[in-house]
Enzyme design. Structure first.
Site, PDB file in Angstrom:
ATOM      1  N   GLY A  31     -37.621 -28.641  18.042  1.00  0.00           N
ATOM      2  CA  GLY A  31     -37.766 -27.661  19.129  1.00  0.00           C
ATOM      3  C   GLY A  31     -38.254 -28.274  20.433  1.00  0.00           C
ATOM      4  O   GLY A  31     -37.848 -29.371  20.812  1.00  0.00           O
ATOM      5  N   ASP A  33     -41.128 -29.473  21.084  1.00  0.00           N
ATOM      6  CA  ASP A  33     -41.893 -30.683  20.755  1.00  0.00           C
ATOM      7  C   ASP A  33     -40.957 -31.908  20.726  1.00  0.00           C
ATOM      8  O   ASP A  33     -41.226 -32.935  21.375  1.00  0.00           O
ATOM      9  CB  ASP A  33     -42.523 -30.453  19.374  1.00  0.00           C
ATOM     10  CG  ASP A  33     -43.700 -31.351  19.076  1.00  0.00           C
ATOM     11  OD1 ASP A  33     -44.149 -32.052  20.000  1.00  0.00           O
ATOM     12  OD2 ASP A  33     -44.163 -31.339  17.925  1.00  0.00           O
ATOM     13  N   TYR A 125     -41.911 -21.149  14.259  1.00  0.00           N
ATOM     14  CA  TYR A 125     -43.068 -20.383  13.766  1.00  0.00           C
ATOM     15  C   TYR A 125     -42.824 -18.867  13.744  1.00  0.00           C
ATOM     16  O   TYR A 125     -43.723 -18.092  13.404  1.00  0.00           O
ATOM     17  CB  TYR A 125     -44.323 -20.765  14.551  1.00  0.00           C
ATOM     18  CG  TYR A 125     -44.863 -22.150  14.223  1.00  0.00           C
ATOM     19  CD1 TYR A 125     -44.314 -22.931  13.208  1.00  0.00           C
ATOM     20  CD2 TYR A 125     -45.933 -22.692  14.932  1.00  0.00           C
ATOM     21  CE1 TYR A 125     -44.807 -24.200  12.908  1.00  0.00           C
ATOM     22  CE2 TYR A 125     -46.430 -23.963  14.625  1.00  0.00           C
ATOM     23  CZ  TYR A 125     -45.859 -24.714  13.627  1.00  0.00           C
ATOM     24  OH  TYR A 125     -46.358 -25.965  13.334  1.00  0.00           O
TER      25      TYR A 125
HETATM   26  N1  AR6 Z   1     -37.281 -26.008  26.818  1.00  0.00           N
HETATM   27  C1  AR6 Z   1     -37.725 -24.734  26.691  1.00  0.00           C
HETATM   28  N2  AR6 Z   1     -37.728 -24.066  25.523  1.00  0.00           N
HETATM   29  C2  AR6 Z   1     -37.258 -24.700  24.435  1.00  0.00           C
HETATM   30  C3  AR6 Z   1     -36.775 -26.039  24.484  1.00  0.00           C
HETATM   31  C4  AR6 Z   1     -36.804 -26.701  25.749  1.00  0.00           C
HETATM   32  N3  AR6 Z   1     -36.377 -27.959  25.895  1.00  0.00           N
HETATM   33  N4  AR6 Z   1     -36.387 -26.383  23.218  1.00  0.00           N
HETATM   34  C5  AR6 Z   1     -36.591 -25.313  22.421  1.00  0.00           C
HETATM   35  N5  AR6 Z   1     -37.116 -24.285  23.151  1.00  0.00           N
HETATM   36  P1  AR6 Z   1     -40.261 -24.120  18.778  1.00  0.00           P
HETATM   37  P2  AR6 Z   1     -42.755 -23.013  17.659  1.00  0.00           P
HETATM   38  C6  AR6 Z   1     -37.501 -22.928  22.721  1.00  0.00           C
HETATM   39  O1  AR6 Z   1     -39.653 -24.100  17.408  1.00  0.00           O
HETATM   40  O2  AR6 Z   1     -42.097 -21.787  17.162  1.00  0.00           O
HETATM   41  C7  AR6 Z   1     -41.630 -27.794  16.117  1.00  0.00           C
HETATM   42  O3  AR6 Z   1     -40.917 -28.473  15.135  1.00  0.00           O
HETATM   43  C8  AR6 Z   1     -36.985 -22.428  21.411  1.00  0.00           C
HETATM   44  O4  AR6 Z   1     -35.631 -21.986  21.557  1.00  0.00           O
HETATM   45  O5  AR6 Z   1     -40.087 -25.343  19.602  1.00  0.00           O
HETATM   46  O6  AR6 Z   1     -44.092 -22.907  18.344  1.00  0.00           O
HETATM   47  C9  AR6 Z   1     -43.051 -28.310  16.296  1.00  0.00           C
HETATM   48  O7  AR6 Z   1     -43.151 -29.667  15.939  1.00  0.00           O
HETATM   49  C10 AR6 Z   1     -37.945 -21.284  21.119  1.00  0.00           C
HETATM   50  O8  AR6 Z   1     -37.560 -20.144  21.876  1.00  0.00           O
HETATM   51  O9  AR6 Z   1     -41.860 -23.856  18.716  1.00  0.00           O
HETATM   52  C11 AR6 Z   1     -43.849 -27.418  15.397  1.00  0.00           C
HETATM   53  O10 AR6 Z   1     -43.836 -27.886  14.065  1.00  0.00           O
HETATM   54  C12 AR6 Z   1     -39.264 -21.791  21.680  1.00  0.00           C
HETATM   55  O11 AR6 Z   1     -38.911 -22.895  22.529  1.00  0.00           O
HETATM   56  C13 AR6 Z   1     -43.106 -26.114  15.426  1.00  0.00           C
HETATM   57  O12 AR6 Z   1     -41.759 -26.435  15.727  1.00  0.00           O
HETATM   58  C14 AR6 Z   1     -40.300 -22.246  20.662  1.00  0.00           C
HETATM   59  O13 AR6 Z   1     -39.657 -22.859  19.560  1.00  0.00           O
HETATM   60  C15 AR6 Z   1     -43.601 -25.182  16.494  1.00  0.00           C
HETATM   61  O14 AR6 Z   1     -42.883 -23.975  16.422  1.00  0.00           O
END
Ligand code: AR6
Length: 171
Positions: A31, A33, A125
């Site tokens: 994601g 991260d 999450y």
């Molecule tokens: N810019 C903006 N938003 C984004 C981007 C980007 N480049 N990439 C993804 N999103 P997530 P969480 C959006 O899963 O739920 C990871 O593996 C995505 O579409 O990144 O807090 C970490 O290592 C979604 O709407 O975060 C942790 O283990 C949002 O960002 C875990 O996932 C959040 O998705 C954290 O999970």
């Protein structure tokens, strides 16, 4: 404070700080991260490893925040925070709100005046995005801070609409 919600990629934001939806190990993941570490380069992971070797041997607890360099990103700092995983059986909204208030506190100590947040906890999450948007915007609105620009940067149109609605109601 000016709060906005835009569709885009958080790694491209030219603000003082961008917030990472990290995992508690601080050692990268998928994601946002994954994108931040990929685009920011190895300097960010090195800084995270130093945090693990120093103040955070067991990782960063959920709801807390800590800053590192932003490496090659246009921002100056990455503020890492760990959102709660969603479960219908327990209210974790305070932990999610804490991600935003603690990130703003860290931004304050850095002297950052402009900050971008992703939709923390709404990807892997599983937090429902409308609920997460309300919690996020209220938390930002209610936190006393020197930060004067808060930009929510949402990857998809549905999340952008949910955050834009929340900004209209609570921002
Ligand atoms: N810019 C903006 N938003 C984004 C981007 C980007 N480049 N990439 C993804 N999103 P997530 P969480 C959006 O899963 O739920 C990871 O593996 C995505 O579409 O990144 O807090 C970490 O290592 C979604 O709407 O975060 C942790 O283990 C949002 O960002 C875990 O996932 C959040 O998705 C954290 O999970």
């Amino acid at each position: 404070m000016r709060i906005t919600a835009v569709q885009g990629d958080i790694t491209e934001q030219d603000l003082d700080a961008v917030v990472n939806a990290a995992k508690s190990t601080l050692l990268g993941g998928g994601g946002v991260d994954g994108a931040i570490h990929r685009r920011g380069g190895p300097e960010i992971l090195d800084a995270c490893k130093q945090l693990r070797a120093g103040d955070y041997p067991d990782g960063l607890p959920t709801g807390q925040a800590v800053a590192t360099t932003a490496g090659k990103l246009p921002a100056r700092w990455v503020i890492h925070t760990v959102g709660p995983t969603y479960t219908a059986s327990e209210d974790r909204s305070e932990l999610l709100a804490s991600c935003f208030s603690e990130s703003l506190k860290v931004a304050g100590t850095l002297g950052a005046r402009t900050i971008a947040f992703p939709a923390i906890s709404t990807g892997s999450y599983c937090y429902p995005v409308e609920e997460a948007a309300r919690i996020a915007v209220r938390a930002v609105h209610d936190t006393p801070t020197e930060v004067d620009v808060v930009r929510f940067v949402l990857f998809d149109g549905h999340s952008r609409d949910a955050f834009a609605d929340a900004v209209r109601h609570y921002g």
